[in-house]
Design a protein around this motif. Structure first.
Motif, PDB file in Angstrom:
ATOM      1  N   MET A   1       0.834  -1.199   0.000  1.00  0.00           N
ATOM      2  CA  MET A   1       0.000   0.000   0.000  1.00  0.00           C
ATOM      3  C   MET A   1       0.870   1.250   0.000  1.00  0.00           C
ATOM      4  O   MET A   1       1.859   1.337   0.720  1.00  0.00           O
ATOM      5  N   SER A   3       0.232   5.517   0.486  1.00  0.00           N
ATOM      6  CA  SER A   3      -0.790   6.423   1.007  1.00  0.00           C
ATOM      7  C   SER A   3      -0.242   7.832   1.121  1.00  0.00           C
ATOM      8  O   SER A   3       0.920   8.021   1.492  1.00  0.00           O
ATOM      9  N   ARG A   5      -2.470   9.825   2.814  1.00  0.00           N
ATOM     10  CA  ARG A   5      -3.452  10.161   3.836  1.00  0.00           C
ATOM     11  C   ARG A   5      -4.658  10.896   3.250  1.00  0.00           C
ATOM     12  O   ARG A   5      -5.407  11.529   3.970  1.00  0.00           O
ATOM     13  N   SER A   7      -5.721   9.223  -0.116  1.00  0.00           N
ATOM     14  CA  SER A   7      -6.103   8.089  -0.949  1.00  0.00           C
ATOM     15  C   SER A   7      -5.030   7.016  -0.827  1.00  0.00           C
ATOM     16  O   SER A   7      -4.022   7.206  -0.130  1.00  0.00           O
ATOM     17  N   ALA A   8      -5.238   5.895  -1.505  1.00  0.00           N
ATOM     18  CA  ALA A   8      -4.304   4.780  -1.381  1.00  0.00           C
ATOM     19  C   ALA A   8      -4.151   4.073  -2.715  1.00  0.00           C
ATOM     20  O   ALA A   8      -5.069   4.042  -3.538  1.00  0.00           O
ATOM     21  N   PHE A  25      -9.933   8.137  -0.549  1.00  0.00           N
ATOM     22  CA  PHE A  25      -9.962   6.681  -0.410  1.00  0.00           C
ATOM     23  C   PHE A  25     -11.193   6.074  -1.085  1.00  0.00           C
ATOM     24  O   PHE A  25     -11.134   4.983  -1.644  1.00  0.00           O
ATOM     25  N   SER A 232      -1.682   5.763   7.909  1.00  0.00           N
ATOM     26  CA  SER A 232      -1.921   5.880   6.471  1.00  0.00           C
ATOM     27  C   SER A 232      -3.392   5.763   6.114  1.00  0.00           C
ATOM     28  O   SER A 232      -3.806   6.192   5.033  1.00  0.00           O
ATOM     29  N   LEU A 233      -4.170   5.144   6.983  1.00  0.00           N
ATOM     30  CA  LEU A 233      -5.596   4.942   6.718  1.00  0.00           C
ATOM     31  C   LEU A 233      -6.467   6.066   7.273  1.00  0.00           C
ATOM     32  O   LEU A 233      -7.689   5.968   7.255  1.00  0.00           O
ATOM     33  N   ALA A 245      -8.296  -0.112   2.714  1.00  0.00           N
ATOM     34  CA  ALA A 245      -8.077   0.716   1.525  1.00  0.00           C
ATOM     35  C   ALA A 245      -8.852   0.240   0.308  1.00  0.00           C
ATOM     36  O   ALA A 245      -8.808   0.895  -0.727  1.00  0.00           O
ATOM     37  N   ARG A 262     -14.112   1.218   2.569  1.00  0.00           N
ATOM     38  CA  ARG A 262     -13.422   2.503   2.439  1.00  0.00           C
ATOM     39  C   ARG A 262     -14.178   3.632   3.153  1.00  0.00           C
ATOM     40  O   ARG A 262     -14.159   4.783   2.698  1.00  0.00           O
TER      41      ARG A 262
END
Length: 596
Positions: A1, A3, A5, A7-8, A25, A232-233, A245, A262
Motif C-alpha cells: 500500500m 498512502s 493520507r 487516498s491509497a 480513499f 496511512s488509513l 483501503a 473505504r
C-alpha cells in the motif's frame, strides 16, 4: 500500500499499480485490475525474466521493489506525494494527489517497459489521450490525468507503452497527477521535481516516525510499522479513519461476502485510535472526535448513532453492485457503498467512550460540543441497551441480543462515570452507575452459558463467538476469572482451525444471513493472544501471536482473514482491524512480561 493520507494505491510484486482511487480513499478508481483485468493498471518493470524483493524505505510508506535479472539490477521506488509536509503533526495536509515512480539501474544493464492503462470510474471509461511535452493527458470521466513519461511512447487501444534501457547509475522518473474537470491542467513534472518530491515524501514519513513512534517492546518493528499503516488509513482533511483501503476483496474466494471498507466505522476507528496510543502518539485524537461529533450531529434523537460515515462525514452510504467488474479471482459481486450504515449496532457507544477514556490526556479540556456528544453516547447506551441489534459482525439476519453489544453498553457507562468530571457531568454519575450495574447483572445471568462453559454469542445462545474475548480486555471481568478462562478454552477448542487461528463464529450457524463461508479472523486471533497474556499464560500468548504474524506479506501488511486451507490472506487490504489487533496484543504481552 502507498498512502498520502487522502487516498491509497496497491502495488504488486511485479511493479504494477493495480488499485488507485483519486482524490479520496472512497473515490472511483483510476486503476482497479485488482478486481478485473480490464479495469486498469500501470506497470513498470524489466522486459527480461526477473525475481523481485520488496521493502518499505526505512520508517516510511515509500515502497522499494528490487528486480534482479541475468544482466542487471533495477530498483523501483513508489510513493504517493505528501506535498509540503514540513509540519509532522499535519502529515499529508498539502498532498498533491500525485503518484510518484522512479526506476534506477544499480548494476549492469536493464531494459525496462512501462504499460499505462487507466480506466476511470471502476473500469467504465476508456480515456482519450493527448500528447504534451514529456507526457500525456488522459481525459474521460470526472477528472483528468497528467502522466509524466520521460521517453518516446505510443498511445494505442486505450493504453500507453514505452520501452527504454538503463545502464548502471542511470534513472528515469515518472508521475501521475489527477486534477478535477474544470481545474487548470498541470504540465508534466520535470525529472528534478519528481526526485525532489520523492525525497520530501520519504523524509516526511521518517520525521513523523521519529517524533511519534516510541514503542519499545517485543516485535517493535511490526508494531511501529502497523502504526504507520494505521496512520496511512486516516483521511487527513477530516480525521476520519477508513477500515481498509479496498472494496470487495472476498472473505471466501468465489463467494459473495465482498464488502466496501473505504468508510469510517465508529468501531474500527475507535479501535484504531486506541492502537495509535501504543504505536504512535495520536495527534489525531482531537481531529477524530471532532469528526465524529460533526458527522453525528444531524442524527435524530430517536435514532441510534449511525455506525459508519463517509470520510467527509456523509451519512448515506447506500450499497450498489458494479456489474462491469468480475471481482478478485471471479469473486462477484463487487460492491461500492455499504448497506450496514443503516443497521442498529449498540456497541458503538462503548467503543467511542472507551477510546475517549484511553485518550483523555490527549483530549484534555474538550470542546463543549465534544463533551456533550460523549455524554449523549452514555445516555443512548443507557436507553437502548435492552434492544436487539445487528452486532459487531453486522449480521444481515435477524437482530439479536448480542453479548458484545450489551458488554459495550456497559463499557460506555463505566467510562462515562470515570470521565464524569472531564465531561462536566458529575450530576449524571449515580444514574449511569445504576444502569451499568443492571447491565452487568444481565450479562452475568444471561450471557453465561453453564452448559457450554462460556460466554456465548447472544443471550440464551449456545453459539460461541470470539467477541466474548473482549469481556476481560475491556475490564468487565479479570482474565483470571474462572468464567473467562473457561471461555478462552472453549474458543480455542471450538473456534480455532488446524492452523491455530480463530474464527469469529461458525458461519454455518446461519446467524449472519449470508451464504457461504469465510476465513479465520486475524483480529480475533490477536484478541486470544491478548487475553492469554493478561491471564498469565505467556507462552501460549506468544505462540498465538507468532502464528498470527507469520501470515504478514513480504512488506508486513495484513488483510482481514486467513484461508484455513491455503494460508492465503482474504478480505479487504490492508485491514485496520488486523493491525490494531497486532499492536494491542504485542503491548499486552509486553505488559504481562514486565509484570511477571
Amino acid at each position: 500500500m502507498l498512502s498520502d493520507r487522502h487516498s491509497a494505491a496497491l502495488v504488486t510484486r511485479a511493479g504494477s499499480v493495480v488499485w488507485l482511487c483519486f482524490p479520496r480513499f472512497d473515490s472511483e478508481s483510476v486503476f482497479a485490475s485488482l478486481l478485473d483485468d480490464d479495469a486498469g493498471h500501470w506497470a513498470i518493470g524489466p522486459t527480461a525474466t526477473a525475481t523481485s524483493t520488496r521493502e518499505y524505505v526505512e520508517e516510511s510508506m515509500a515502497l522499494r521493489t528490487t528486480f534482479h535479472t541475468a544482466d542487471g539490477t533495477l530498483e523501483l521506488l513508489d510513493a504517493l506525494d505528501l506535498g509540503d509536509s514540513s509540519d509532522p503533526h499535519r502529515l499529508g495536509e498539502n498532498a498533491s494527489h500525485t503518484l510518484l515512480r522512479s526506476v534506477r539501474c544499480t548494476e549492469g544493464r536493464v531494459t525496462v517497459e512501462t504499460t499505462y492503462r487507466p480506466r476511470p470510474e471502476y473500469g467504465l471509461v476508456v480515456p482519450v489521450f493527448s500528447e504534451i511535452e514529456s507526457g500525456f493527458v488522459a481525459a474521460g470521466g470526472p477528472g483528468r490525468l497528467t502522466l509524466t513519461m520521460p521517453m518516446p511512447a505510443a498511445a494505442a487501444n486505450g493504453e500507453i507503452r514505452g520501452r527504454f534501457t538503463l545502464e548502471a547509475g542511470q534513472s528515469r522518473n515518472f508521475a501521475l497527477q489527477r486534477t478535477r474537470l474544470g481545474d487548470p491542467l498541470p504540465g508534466a513534472l520535470t525529472q528534478g521535481e519528481i526526485e525532489a518530491a520523492l525525497d520530501t515524501t520519504v523524509a516526511a514519513w521518517q520525521h513523523w516516525s521519529e517524533l511519534h513512534q516510541t514503542y519499545d517492546g517485543p516485535w517493535q518493528d511490526l508494531v511501529r510499522h502497523s502504526g504507520r499503516v494505521l496512520h496511512s488509513l486516516i483521511y487527513q482533511p477530516t480525521g476520519a479513519i477508513v477500515a481498509a483501503a479496498t472494496t470487495s476483496l472476498p472473505e471466501e474466494i468465489g463467494g459473495e461476502r465482498n464488502w466496501d471498507y473505504r468508510y469510517s466505522w465508529v468501531r474500527d476507528a475507535s479501535f484504531t485510535m486506541q492502537a495509535l496510543w501504543v504505536a504512535a502518539c495520536p495527534d489525531e485524537a482531537h481531529e477524530f472526535f471532532g469528526f465524529m461529533t460533526a458527522a453525528a450531529a444531524h442524527s435524530r434523537p430517536e435514532r441510534h448513532l449511525q455506525i459508519m460515515f463517509g470520510i467527509g462525514g456523509e451519512h448515506d452510504l447506500s450499497e450498489r453492485i458494479l456489474p462491469q467488474l468480475s471481482g478478485w479471482r471471479g469473486s462477484a459481486p463487487v460492491r461500492v457503498g455499504n448497506g450496514a450504515w443503516a443497521q442498529p449496532q449498540l456497541d458503538v457507544y462503548g467503543e467511542l467512550l472507551d477510546a475517549a477514556f484511553q485518550l483523555r490526556h490527549q483530549l484534555g479540556d474538550m470542546e463543549p460540543a465534544t463533551r456533550e456528544f460523549l455524554a449523549a453516547l452514555a445516555d443512548a447506551a443507557a436507553s437502548h441497551w435492552e434492544q436487539p441489534d445487528n452486532g459487531i459482525w453486522e449480521v444481515r439476519g435477524e437482530p439479536r441480543h448480542f453479548l458484545y453489544s450489551k458488554l459495550m453498553c456497559w463499557v460506555a457507562l463505566d467510562r462515562a462515570v470515570r470521565m464524569a468530571d472531564q465531561l462536566h457531568a458529575a450530576h449524571r454519575v449515580d444514574e449511569w452507575s445504576a444502569t451499568a450495574a443492571t447491565i452487568r447483572t444481565a450479562i452475568l445471568d444471561q450471557g453465561w452459558n453453564a452448559q457450554i462453559g462460556a460466554f456465548t454469542q447472544s443471550f440464551g445462545s449456545p453459539e460461541l463467538d470470539a467477541a466474548a474475548l473482549m469481556v476481560p480486555i475491556v475490564g468487565f471481568l479479570p482474565a483470571s476469572d474462572p468464567r473467562v478462562a473457561s471461555t478462552v478454552d472453549a474458543i480455542i477448542h471450538g473456534l480455532s482451525d488446524a492452523r491455530g487461528l480463530v474464527y469469529r463464529y461458525k458461519p454455518e450457524s446461519g446467524v449472519d444471513g449470508v451464504t457461504g463461508s469465510e476465513g479465520t479472523f486475524l483480529l480475533c486471533t490477536f484478541w486470544l493472544a491478548h487475553v492469554l497474556a493478561d491471564g498469565g499464560r505467556l507462552a501460549e500468548a506468544r505462540a498465538v501471536f507468532e502464528n498470527a504474524v507469520s501470515h504478514v506479506n513480504d512488506v508486513g501488511l495484513l488483510a482481514e482473514e486467513i484461508d484455513s486451507a491455503t494460508g492465503e490472506q482474504l478480505g479487504n487490504f490492508p485491514q485496520a482491524f488486523s493491525h490494531v489487533g497486532l499492536v494491542n496484543a504485542a503491548w499486552s504481552i509486553q505488559q504481562a512480561e514486565r509484570s511477571d
